[in-house]
Design an enzyme around this catalytic site. Sequence first.
Site, PDB file in Angstrom:
ATOM      1  N   THR A 139      46.545  -5.152   8.894  1.00 37.39           N
ATOM      2  CA  THR A 139      46.444  -5.811   7.595  1.00 37.39           C
ATOM      3  C   THR A 139      44.966  -6.045   7.326  1.00 37.39           C
ATOM      4  OG1 THR A 139      48.583  -6.872   7.926  1.00 37.39           O
ATOM      5  CG2 THR A 139      47.183  -7.770   6.199  1.00 37.39           C
ATOM      6  N   LYS A 195      50.776  -4.813   1.024  1.00 38.21           N
ATOM      7  CA  LYS A 195      50.951  -5.662   2.209  1.00 38.21           C
ATOM      8  C   LYS A 195      50.364  -7.054   1.985  1.00 38.21           C
ATOM      9  CE  LYS A 195      51.250  -7.104   6.521  1.00 38.21           C
ATOM     10  NZ  LYS A 195      52.478  -7.736   7.003  1.00 38.21           N
ATOM     11  N   LYS A 230      43.117 -15.546   6.761  1.00 37.57           N
ATOM     12  CA  LYS A 230      42.429 -14.279   6.512  1.00 37.57           C
ATOM     13  C   LYS A 230      43.119 -13.478   5.418  1.00 37.57           C
ATOM     14  CE  LYS A 230      43.650 -10.867   8.796  1.00 37.57           C
ATOM     15  NZ  LYS A 230      44.568  -9.696   8.682  1.00 37.57           N
TER      16      LYS A 230
END
Length: 298
Positions: A95, A171, A240
């Site tokens: 990711t 995603k 994040k």
Amino acid sequence: MDIGFIGLGNMGHGMATNLLQAGHRVTVYNRSPEKAEALAQQGATAAGTVAEACDSAEVVFTMLADDRAVESVAFGEAGIVASLAPGTTHVSSSTISVALSGRLAAAHADAGQRYAAAPVFGRPEAAAAAKLFLVAAGEPQVLQPLTPLFDAIGQRTFVVSEEPHTANLVKLSGNFLIASVIESLSEAVALVTKAGVDRQQYVDILTSTLFSAPAYHTYGGLIARRQFEPAGFAAQLGLKDIRLALAAGEQLQVPLPLASLLRDRFLTLVATGGGHLDWSALATLADRDAGLMSDDPA
């Protein structure tokens, strides 16, 4: 097929194991070598360097924590781009940011290599059971040979674009939605708990009626039980991903006001010692704000 696999954390270990069990020849590399040795005992070859993992590979997967980790193995004199043979493929399942995915696509194209993005939805138990959902993007001639590999690690693959970075955007948007579920569940559970309603019973009511989606079952259960260790997905990684979603929104000029709130909630959790906990530990903030607990989440 000869496969290199770089990154054997909570997700990568299960993915590499399933590729190995599907009959592929897998060379594994991890910064902590003991994790590679554990796969070697199952028949994989343990590589001492990134270059060794790429040496004879037709396809190299990366499953790493963040942009910095991916950059550290992809670029440089002994990185993936420098080590892969022309015509071979790098599949990034990490990711990462939309911007980094674009840089990887350009670098591999310049080197005569192929690149695809295939991030996944699912927690470590899904990775171990080959039940991940893959979101793939890349040119058709790149993705088609990867189909048996994707089938070995997941239950379904969604091809969303010929541009790899689009898969990373999908995603990130999905993780933003999961974080939204966690925060709203946390607040709702704190509300009824303070009124004396049993937390688990409340989650059972929700998931048996209006909210039967897997995210509500999984995270509702963790929140009800206050089960935040071991982390399936750490809060610091949640922070994040929300930051990356906000960056993508800024680039596309799409305001994401709820994502801004979530960034602050995750930042509070990390700043108060909960970065190592599962990202469902956002519930500790809701409980504390409601006067239901006084201890730090750590």
